[in-house]
Each structure stands twice: as C-alpha cells, then as structure tokens.
Design a protein around this motif. Structure first.
Motif, PDB file in Angstrom:
ATOM      1  N   GLY A   6      -3.363   9.908   4.982  1.00 18.20           N
ATOM      2  CA  GLY A   6      -2.192   8.267   6.550  1.00 18.20           C
ATOM      3  C   GLY A   6      -2.504   8.648   7.980  1.00 18.20           C
ATOM      4  N   THR A   7      -2.224   7.804   8.719  1.00 19.00           N
ATOM      5  CA  THR A   7      -2.300   7.580  10.068  1.00 19.00           C
ATOM      6  C   THR A   7      -0.637   7.742  10.676  1.00 19.00           C
ATOM      7  OG1 THR A   7      -2.410   5.461  10.395  1.00 19.00           O
ATOM      8  CG2 THR A   7      -4.283   6.997  10.989  1.00 19.00           C
ATOM      9  N   GLY A   8       0.401   7.594  10.210  1.00 19.80           N
ATOM     10  CA  GLY A   8       1.701   6.799   9.943  1.00 19.80           C
ATOM     11  C   GLY A   8       2.334   5.777  11.261  1.00 19.80           C
ATOM     12  N   VAL A  26       4.307   9.002  11.731  1.00 19.20           N
ATOM     13  CA  VAL A  26       4.602   9.825  10.916  1.00 19.20           C
ATOM     14  C   VAL A  26       4.934   9.457   9.748  1.00 19.20           C
ATOM     15  CG1 VAL A  26       7.382   8.981   9.643  1.00 19.20           C
ATOM     16  CG2 VAL A  26       7.297   9.695  12.366  1.00 19.20           C
ATOM     17  N   THR A  27       4.274  10.314   8.683  1.00 14.16           N
ATOM     18  CA  THR A  27       3.421  10.263   7.619  1.00 14.16           C
ATOM     19  C   THR A  27       3.897  11.863   7.169  1.00 14.16           C
ATOM     20  OG1 THR A  27       1.278  10.315   7.045  1.00 14.16           O
ATOM     21  CG2 THR A  27       0.785  11.042   8.926  1.00 14.16           C
ATOM     22  N   THR A  28       3.865  11.233   5.741  1.00  9.53           N
ATOM     23  CA  THR A  28       3.756  12.686   5.066  1.00  9.53           C
ATOM     24  C   THR A  28       2.229  12.549   3.784  1.00  9.53           C
ATOM     25  OG1 THR A  28       4.836  11.327   2.965  1.00  9.53           O
ATOM     26  CG2 THR A  28       5.726  12.707   4.551  1.00  9.53           C
ATOM     27  N   LYS A  29       1.116  12.662   4.094  1.00 12.09           N
ATOM     28  CA  LYS A  29       0.080  11.867   3.749  1.00 12.09           C
ATOM     29  C   LYS A  29      -1.201  12.562   4.227  1.00 12.09           C
ATOM     30  CE  LYS A  29       1.337   7.488   2.111  1.00 12.09           C
ATOM     31  NZ  LYS A  29       1.473   5.806   3.051  1.00 12.09           N
ATOM     32  N   GLY A  30      -0.641  13.650   5.450  1.00 15.16           N
ATOM     33  CA  GLY A  30      -1.520  14.135   6.063  1.00 15.16           C
ATOM     34  C   GLY A  30      -3.635  13.556   6.362  1.00 15.16           C
ATOM     35  N   ASN A  45       1.215  -1.173  -0.070  1.00 17.49           N
ATOM     36  CA  ASN A  45       0.002  -0.116   0.285  1.00 17.49           C
ATOM     37  C   ASN A  45       0.296   0.825   0.337  1.00 17.49           C
ATOM     38  OD1 ASN A  45      -2.574  -1.331  -0.103  1.00 17.49           O
ATOM     39  ND2 ASN A  45      -2.474  -1.501   1.843  1.00 17.49           N
ATOM     40  N   ASN A  46       1.820   1.008   0.599  1.00 17.18           N
ATOM     41  CA  ASN A  46       2.730   2.386   0.734  1.00 17.18           C
ATOM     42  C   ASN A  46       3.316   2.833  -0.711  1.00 17.18           C
ATOM     43  OD1 ASN A  46       2.603   2.696   3.187  1.00 17.18           O
ATOM     44  ND2 ASN A  46       3.993   2.457   3.975  1.00 17.18           N
ATOM     45  N   SER A  47       4.123   1.754  -1.556  1.00 16.63           N
ATOM     46  CA  SER A  47       4.388   1.913  -2.768  1.00 16.63           C
ATOM     47  C   SER A  47       3.296   2.589  -3.299  1.00 16.63           C
ATOM     48  CB  SER A  47       5.042   0.631  -2.858  1.00 16.63           C
ATOM     49  OG  SER A  47       6.439  -0.201  -2.251  1.00 16.63           O
TER      50      SER A  47
END
Ligand SMILES: Nc1ncnc2c1ncn2[C@@H]1O[C@H](COP(=O)(O)OP(=O)(O)OP(=O)(O)O)[C@@H](O)[C@H]1O
Ligand SMILES: [Mg+2]
Length: 392
Positions: free
Chosen positions: A347-349, A340-344, A283-285
């Motif tokens: 994402g939950t990180g 830690v997330t860069t997806k605002g 999913n991250n990819s």
C-alpha cells in the motif's frame, strides 16, 4: 571582484546633502544617487537597491509622493524607505509612515545614527526576503508532493482497472479461442456451410463487442470530470460496483447497495472523482477482508461490503461497512493522512488521503471512519440538491 555590500539609493535634490551622505556611507555600502523623485523612480527600478534614503522636500515630486509611487511598482514595492528630512514636526513623521516608509531620520543627523538605522532595516529586509523565499520553496514543494500523490493514486487506480479488464476479458477470450478452434474440426467434418459461417461470425462479433464495451466502460471511468455536474449518487455507486463486483466475487466478497425506494440522492460535484473514492473504499474493504483471511480467522466466512445510501436533512449520507475486522487501533486516528498504511509494500497510504481531499475540498462534503462489530464503517456526507440543481 564582486562587491557583496548592500546597495543604497540616496535621493536628495541638494548636492550638499548627497555629498555628506556619500562621505558617511561609501565605505559600507554600494551607493547610487538621484536628485529628484522622478529620477529616483527610474534609478530604483534599474539599480534595484536594498534600501532607499529619501529626502522629503523636493521640487515637482516630493518624498511622500515618490515613496507612495515606489510602493505601487512591483519591483520596488518592498524595498525599505527611510526618510531623511529637516522637518521634525510629528505630523510630518506620521505622513512619512503613512506613505510607506519604515523609518525617519531628522537633519542634522549623526552618522552613527544613520548607519545603525540603515543596518537595522537591511537586516529586517533580508530576514523578510529569506522568510519569503523559504515559504515559497515550501509551497512549491507541497505543490509538487501533491501532484505526485495525485499521479500515484491515478497509477494505482489504473492498475486496478487493468486487473479488472483482464478478469472480464478472460471468459470471452476463452470462448473466442474455443470457437476459432472449432472451425477446423467442423471443416474436417464437412460442417462448414453458409449457416455455420453466419453463426460463427455472429458469435465472434458478439464476444468482440462485449470486450470492447468493457474497455469503453473503464476508459470513461478514470477521465477526470472537467466540470461540476448534478448527478445521482446511487448511480455512481452502482456503476463502480457493477464494474468490479465480478472481480470481488472471485474472492468471495459480495457487495450490496441498499437505498430506500423514495430516496432522491442528487448531489453536485465531480462524478468520476467520487467514483475514484468509492473504488478506494471498496479496495480497502477487500484488502481488509483478504488480510483477515490470511491471518486464518474465519477463512470460510464470506466477505461482505454493505453500502447504505439515504437522504437525511439536506444531505446524502452513505455508510460503507465491511466485515474485514476493522481499522487497526494504531492508525484509526490518522487513516486520512498521507502515507499512513499498514500494508507495507502492498500500500502507499494515499487512497484515503486523496478520498478526503476529493470529498471535502472538491465536493463540499465530509468523510469519516470508525469501527463497528467485526469491521470498519466509512461515512460520506454530500450536499443534497434537487435534480435541477437547486440546493434543498
Ligand atoms: N475498510 C478498512 N478496514 C480496515 N482497515 C482499513 C480500511 N480502510 C482503510 N484501512 C486502514 O487505513 C490505512 C490507510 O488506507 P489508505 O487507503 O489510505 O492506504 P492503503 O490502502 O494502505 O494504500 P493505498 O494507497 O494503496 O490505498 C490502510 O493501510 C488500513 O490499515
Ligand atoms: Mg487504500
């Protein structure tokens, strides 16, 4: 009115000594008394004093024995004990500390000295209790946070799953719709006979079976593995990829698994939890590849995720690489930390945090992340075992 003073239990077989201590201490503390070791054990459990003053020489059970026993009873084990005794020999003092006392006051004593020693140990005791309470609260809070994270990551996986089921149902559902609509036309045209009905029911049942298999596959997917298993790592990867590759193809993302013919990649651990890790990484990819496309870079380029599985020196080593542009510099050192997330909002990180917990704490393995040309690479190492479970 409540009495907030600290409570002190005085244990002495001589009533004169008890009276003297009462005079000195009664203004500052709530006092209770015991005249033997046995009574002291009972009183300590019912009164729950903050501190105990204990005489050494007493008939039947002496102070040392009383102190040792107090230390074995959970309710009294951490209550500070100060010995008060006429014995001044150094070995007596050593014995006192060995039996669990925190201090020693020699008779005849100065009242100031007794009070200041009591005060010191009450302060220490309260500080210790305060710290213990804080540690306990912190531990509980972490446990709750951890539970919440596990719950959140399950919910996220559930969402993915529903998306995948919806996708896999779309086609058979459409087909069912078409078949059912056709009945009416066929009837009008006089085509409905026994043969038609048989074919109709076969087609419908085929599609329904397909749909129910999809549900079963996904239902099994998230069941937590309740015990350790020996399983083939490659098989677990194929299972996840097979369930989700259709959905990924929709986004022009292709997943390939490479593994040498001779590879024997058995490990021991929790298969379904590993599948959850694999899903997190895929999913991250996917997010990285789609995110990169949104930014306009090489929109036409296919997305790819390559999974290489090998056995290397007693380990199963898996490389998962993609062409999603790589992990951002500002998070690359902390992607495995919670939140830690860069997806605002997207994402939950916790995906990688949970993945690391599963691989490293539950499966005795290792997971790491780095960037390669055009994308990210995750490496998972798991212990290699023989199919019968023996460690290689
Ligand atoms: N394959 C990848 N390519 C680029 N960046 C990645 C990749 N995998 C992870 N990251 C980065 O690491 C961050 C943390 O990933 P993690 O899976 O823990 O959380 P998330 O995907 O943001 O949220 P979620 O909890 O929904 O998984 C991501 O936000 C992303 O910035
Ligand atoms: Mg994620």
């Amino acid at each position: 009115m409540t009495d907030n003073r600290c409570s002190v239990l005085i244990v002495d077989d001589e009533s004169g000594s008890r009276q003297l201590l009462r005079l000195i201490l009664q203004d500052k503390y709530r006092l209770s008394f015991a005249s033997s070791g046995k009574m002291a054990l009972e009183a300590a459990q019912s009164v729950k004093p903050d501190l105990i003053l204990l005489d050494i020489i007493m008939p039947e059970m002496d102070g040392y024995e009383t102190c040792k026993r107090l230390k074995t009873i959970p309710a009294t084990s951490d209550v500070p004990v100060i010995f008060i005794s006429a014995l001044t020999d150094i070995t007596e003092k050593v014995n006192a500390f060995n039996s669990g006392a925190v201090d020693y006051v020699c008779k005849p004593f100065q009242s100031d000295e007794v009070i200041s020693r009591i005060e010191t140990h009450l302060k220490l005791y309260n500080l210790q209790r305060h710290l213990e309470k804080q540690v306990e609260m912190e531990v509980n809070k972490r446990r709750m946070d951890e539970q919440m994270l596990i719950q959140q990551s399950k919910m996220a996986a559930m969402g993915e799953m529903i998306g995948a089921i919806a996708h896999q149902w779309k086609q058979p559902l459409n087909s069912l719709g078409l078949i059912v609509q056709d009945v009416e036309d066929a009837f009008e045209a006089g085509e409905v006979d026994k043969e038609y009905l048989k074919q109709f029911s076969n087609q419908c049942m085929g599609l329904i079976t397909l749909m129910s298999h999809t549900v079963n596959d996904f239902q099994n997917f998230l069941k937590p593995s309740d015990k350790k298993d020996i399983f083939d790592v490659t098989g677990a990867f194929y299972e996840v990829v097979n369930l989700f590759s259709d959905l990924l193809k929709k986004d022009d993302i292709y997943v390939r698994i490479n593994t040498p013919e001779t590879c024997r990649c058995y490990t021991t651990g929790y298969r379904n939890e590993l599948k959850q890790v694999i899903l997190n990484l895929i999913n991250n990819s996917r997010d990285a590849i789609n995110g990169r496309r949104k930014k306009g870079a090489a929109v036409t380029e296919d997305g790819w995720i390559t999974i290489d599985i090998k056995d290397v020196e007693m380990k199963v080593v898996v490389h998962i690489c993609d062409n999603g542009g790589g992990i951002a510099d500002n998070v690359i050192d902390k992607v495995f930390e919670a939140y830690v997330t860069t997806k605002g909002e997207g994402g939950t990180g916790i995906g990688l945090y949970m993945s690391k917990a599963i691989i490293e704490n539950k499966m005795n393995g290792k997971i790491s992340a780095s960037n390669i040309e055009g994308g990210a690479r995750f490496v998972i190492e798991l212990p290699l075992v023989k199919p019968d479970g023996e460690i290689q």
